[in-house]
Motif scaffolding. Structure first.
Motif, PDB file in Angstrom:
ATOM      1  N   THR A  71       0.884  -1.225  -0.047  1.00 21.53           N
ATOM      2  CA  THR A  71      -0.159   0.108  -0.140  1.00 21.53           C
ATOM      3  C   THR A  71       0.753   1.209  -0.068  1.00 21.53           C
ATOM      4  N   ARG A  72       2.037   1.319   0.688  1.00 20.96           N
ATOM      5  CA  ARG A  72       2.831   2.620   0.615  1.00 20.96           C
ATOM      6  C   ARG A  72       3.466   2.745  -0.790  1.00 20.96           C
ATOM      7  N   ASP A  73       3.983   1.582  -1.325  1.00 20.65           N
ATOM      8  CA  ASP A  73       4.571   1.646  -2.485  1.00 20.65           C
ATOM      9  C   ASP A  73       3.418   1.863  -3.604  1.00 20.65           C
ATOM     10  N   GLY A  74       2.142   1.670  -3.414  1.00 20.05           N
ATOM     11  CA  GLY A  74       1.110   2.135  -4.324  1.00 20.05           C
ATOM     12  C   GLY A  74       0.716   3.815  -4.214  1.00 20.05           C
ATOM     13  N   GLY A  75       1.435   4.344  -3.382  1.00 17.18           N
ATOM     14  CA  GLY A  75       1.192   5.819  -2.980  1.00 17.18           C
ATOM     15  C   GLY A  75       0.333   6.175  -1.988  1.00 17.18           C
ATOM     16  N   TYR A  76       0.016   5.254  -1.055  1.00 17.59           N
ATOM     17  CA  TYR A  76      -0.724   5.552   0.000  1.00 17.59           C
ATOM     18  C   TYR A  76      -0.195   5.440   1.159  1.00 17.59           C
ATOM     19  N   PRO A  77      -0.670   6.073   2.469  1.00 19.06           N
ATOM     20  CA  PRO A  77       0.021   5.728   3.743  1.00 19.06           C
ATOM     21  C   PRO A  77      -0.025   4.296   3.854  1.00 19.06           C
ATOM     22  N   PRO A  78       1.083   3.572   4.606  1.00 18.94           N
ATOM     23  CA  PRO A  78       1.010   2.104   4.826  1.00 18.94           C
ATOM     24  C   PRO A  78      -0.403   1.879   5.632  1.00 18.94           C
TER      25      PRO A  78
END
Length: 165
Positions: free
Chosen positions: A127-134
């Motif tokens: 989720t972090r790598d997808g541009g969202y907060p972890p």
């Protein structure tokens, strides 16, 4: 000597569990918001669905346990989907000394407990790598999940019996 043998016979067998391997069977992260070209700060509303599966492998005392997560994040107050994340995370376990009547709950409670910290890390990283907060998943009470599934199955069986009567 006879007392020692009698005491040994009364003790339950020693339970042994080893994780032989862990792997991602299937994973999909669909970043819907990025596909639309939208950006901005939104408050996510996250829905997590958990399914468990256990299968006996061909090797003695080996079982494959799968935790399947289906995570959907929507913008709070709207129906706009931010992302959809699906993952099947599996572990191969060697389990000995568990009585047959306790094996099913053991496989669906204790084994997922061993896998969950690793799965949580993967969800957070993706989720972090997808541009969202972890997305840091809360702990899952696998015992409560097992009990609720048993209750659901029993209720379905009772409803089926009433329908047949």
């Amino acid at each position: 000597m006879a007392e020692t043998d009698a005491a040994a016979a009364q003790q339950p067998p020693q339970i042994q569990m080893r994780v032989l391997g862990q792997f991602i069977r299937d994973m999909s992260f669909e970043n819907v918001m990025a596909q639309r070209g939208a950006s901005g700060d939104v408050q996510p509303d996250v829905n997590v669905q958990v399914n468990l599966d256990a299968k006996k492998r061909s090797t003695d005392n080996q079982y494959e346990i799968a935790i399947k997560l289906n995570i959907t994040s929507k913008a709070k107050g709207m129906d706009d989907v931010l992302f959809v994340f699906e993952i099947d995370y599996c572990g191969i376990f060697h389990v000995e000394g568990v009585p047959n009547e306790q094996l099913h709950p053991f496989l669906l409670i204790e084994c997922p407990r061993m896998l969950f910290p690793f799965l949580r890390r993967i969800v957070s990283d993706i989720t972090r790598d997808g541009g969202y907060p972890p997305l840091n998943l809360d702990n899952i009470d696998f015992m409560a999940l097992y009990r609720s599934e048993l209750a659901r199955q029993q209720a379905a069986a009772q409803a089926e019996q009433k329908a047949d009567a």
